[in-house]
Design an enzyme around this catalytic site. Structure first.
Site, PDB file in Angstrom:
ATOM      1  N   GLY A 169      12.631   0.033   4.449  1.00 31.45           N
ATOM      2  CA  GLY A 169      13.837  -0.301   3.690  1.00 31.45           C
ATOM      3  C   GLY A 169      14.425  -1.628   4.123  1.00 31.45           C
ATOM      4  N   ASN A 202       9.192   8.378   5.336  1.00 27.97           N
ATOM      5  CA  ASN A 202       8.128   9.111   4.652  1.00 27.97           C
ATOM      6  C   ASN A 202       6.987   9.514   5.570  1.00 27.97           C
ATOM      7  OD1 ASN A 202       5.292   7.955   3.656  1.00 27.97           O
ATOM      8  ND2 ASN A 202       6.654   6.239   4.109  1.00 27.97           N
ATOM      9  N   GLY A 243       8.211  -5.930   4.473  1.00 30.13           N
ATOM     10  CA  GLY A 243       9.271  -5.318   5.267  1.00 30.13           C
ATOM     11  C   GLY A 243      10.630  -5.585   4.662  1.00 30.13           C
ATOM     12  N   GLY A 244      11.101  -4.649   3.864  1.00 26.50           N
ATOM     13  CA  GLY A 244      12.483  -4.690   3.381  1.00 26.50           C
ATOM     14  C   GLY A 244      12.798  -5.729   2.321  1.00 26.50           C
ATOM     15  N   LYS A 265      -3.561  -4.567   9.123  1.00 29.09           N
ATOM     16  CA  LYS A 265      -2.122  -4.275   8.995  1.00 29.09           C
ATOM     17  C   LYS A 265      -1.547  -3.836  10.332  1.00 29.09           C
ATOM     18  CE  LYS A 265       1.173  -2.149   5.857  1.00 29.09           C
ATOM     19  NZ  LYS A 265       1.333  -1.472   4.576  1.00 29.09           N
ATOM     20  N   CYS A 289      -0.662   3.366  10.586  1.00 26.91           N
ATOM     21  CA  CYS A 289       0.128   4.457  10.023  1.00 26.91           C
ATOM     22  C   CYS A 289       0.713   5.285  11.163  1.00 26.91           C
ATOM     23  CB  CYS A 289      -0.729   5.336   9.123  1.00 26.91           C
ATOM     24  SG  CYS A 289       0.159   6.814   8.617  1.00 26.91           S
ATOM     25  N   GLY A 337       7.205  -2.708  -1.239  1.00 26.76           N
ATOM     26  CA  GLY A 337       6.957  -1.275  -1.141  1.00 26.76           C
ATOM     27  C   GLY A 337       8.202  -0.480  -1.487  1.00 26.76           C
ATOM     28  N   SER A 360       0.821  -1.210   0.000  1.00 26.97           N
ATOM     29  CA  SER A 360       0.000   0.000   0.000  1.00 26.97           C
ATOM     30  C   SER A 360       0.858   1.265   0.000  1.00 26.97           C
ATOM     31  CB  SER A 360      -0.897  -0.006   1.240  1.00 26.97           C
ATOM     32  OG  SER A 360      -1.706   1.146   1.249  1.00 26.97           O
ATOM     33  N   ASN A 380       3.714  -2.722   9.069  1.00 27.00           N
ATOM     34  CA  ASN A 380       3.799  -1.351   8.573  1.00 27.00           C
ATOM     35  C   ASN A 380       5.205  -0.816   8.872  1.00 27.00           C
ATOM     36  OD1 ASN A 380       3.069   1.300   7.708  1.00 27.00           O
ATOM     37  ND2 ASN A 380       0.970   0.875   8.295  1.00 27.00           N
TER      38      ASN A 380
HETATM   39  C1  DHB Z   1       2.409   7.098   5.732  1.00 27.33           C
HETATM   40  C2  DHB Z   1       1.527   6.027   5.893  1.00 27.33           C
HETATM   41  C3  DHB Z   1       1.983   4.812   6.405  1.00 27.33           C
HETATM   42  O1  DHB Z   1       1.169   3.732   6.609  1.00 27.33           O
HETATM   43  C4  DHB Z   1       3.328   4.694   6.712  1.00 27.33           C
HETATM   44  O2  DHB Z   1       3.757   3.515   7.191  1.00 27.33           O
HETATM   45  C5  DHB Z   1       4.195   5.761   6.559  1.00 27.33           C
HETATM   46  C6  DHB Z   1       3.714   6.950   6.063  1.00 27.33           C
HETATM   47  C7  DHB Z   1       1.932   8.403   5.230  1.00 27.33           C
HETATM   48  O3  DHB Z   1       1.240   8.481   4.217  1.00 27.33           O
HETATM   49  O4  DHB Z   1       2.254   9.425   5.841  1.00 27.33           O
END
Ligand code: DHB
Length: 318
Positions: A223, A69, A250-251, A170, A129, A272, A21, A197
């Site tokens: 990463g 991010n 994960g990585g 998740k 998140c 990802g 995602s 995540n």
């Molecule tokens: C964001 C969302 C996530 O699920 C994550 O692991 C890192 C960043 C985001 O969009 O800010």
């Protein structure tokens, strides 16, 4: 030819690799492109009920070691998402996992019900998140009871609209005991688990201006260095809940990385940050590397080695 196909909650994937995602585009044509590049399936970015603004730039830092991010999960809302998912579904190319996010338990239920109308193959519930505050002031994934509340509400709303869509939740690595959270989610009705995540949040500083680089100051860390953590969590969760299928993420950068997560207990593998490291062709590259590894190790079906570690070594208590 090695058989890379896997069955995940009754949904058939031609290979275990799925776009994780939040990576790449959010349109049917960008997903089509990912499938053309070899992905077995795709996961949408996190979808909100209503339009949600992300953070202002800079939102991503990426180098050869990691990615940090805080995009802020921007999204146009459920109407637009349904349009694009609908278009992708008519192509019948590969399964689609619709990832949903919300700030309240109630909104999670409503978003699930709205997205279910379009019938994605699987629903993934993003409770982890690190950049979004929920109604309890921390990610739902950090408290077992809160994670379970989200799961119960989503299942209740799906049942209410007669939708038989498998749900994966998740999980966050930023918890004391991820197995406890996983168990609470499964007890609350989760059909599958996505492990895991991003970690953190972390921070990076511009040492010339003495300011955090990201506009949000902090962001989720991803990463290749996260892989051992993903392997351990997948291992622990698969041992505790062997009947619950796992999307391991994960990585993962190579075919060997993917095999490692599969041996620990993952059925699907989310890619990802790897897309930033090896380009959109990463899916084809990893598929070829998995084929090669399987040939060398006389593995005819990838599904034969899901969780194989568990039948070979006793429980590791670390
Ligand atoms: C964001 C969302 C996530 O699920 C994550 O692991 C890192 C960043 C985001 O969009 O800010």
């Amino acid at each position: 030819m090695v058989d890379l196909a896997v069955n995940f909650c009754g949904v058939k994937f031609r290979n275990p690799l799925v776009l994780a995602s939040g990576i790449l585009g959010i349109t049917a044509s960008s997903w089509r492109n990912v499938v053309a590049n070899g992905a077995g399936g795709i996961t949408t970015k996190s979808l909100w009920l209503r339009e949600h603004k992300g953070h202002r730039n800079p939102v991503i830092i990426a180098n050869q070691y990691y990615m940090l991010n805080a995009v802020g999960v921007p999204d146009a809302g459920v109407e637009k998402a349904r349009e694009e998912i609908g278009k992708f579904l008519t192509l019948r190319q590969a399964p689609i996992i619709a990832n949903i996010i919300a700030g309240t338990v109630r909104d999670f239920g409503e978003t699930a019900a709205q997205i279910a109308k379009i019938k994605p193959h699987i629903l993934e519930v993003n409770i982890s998140c690190p950049n979004v505050e929920d109604e309890f002031g921390k990610p739902f994934a950090c408290v077992a009871a809160n994670a379970a509340r989200v799961m119960q509400e989503v299942k209740k709303r799906l049942k209410g609209c007669g939708a038989k869509i498998p749900v994966s939740i998740k999980l966050s690595p930023n918890v004391e005991n991820i197995v406890d959270i996983a168990r609470a989610c499964v007890d609350a009705g989760a059909d599958a688990l996505t492990v895991m995540n991003s970690i953190g949040p972390g921070m990076a500083i511009n040492i010339e201006t003495h300011e955090p680089i990201l506009s949000n100051k902090v962001g989720g860390l991803t990463g290749p260095a996260l892989k051992p953590l993903a392997v351990k969590y997948i291992y622990d969760i698969h041992r505790a809940l062997p009947k619950t299928p796992i999307i391991g993420t994960g990585g993962v950068l190579t075919g060997e990385d993917a095999i490692e997560l599969i041996e620990a207990g993952a059925t699907l593998i989310g890619i990802g940050t790897g897309v930033y490291f090896r380009g959109a062709e990463i899916f084809k590259k990893i598929t070829e590397e998995m084929q090669k590894w399987c040939n060398k190790n006389k593995v005819k079906k990838i599904s034969n080695i899901i969780g194989i570690l568990h039948s070979i070594i006793p429980a590791i208590h670390v």
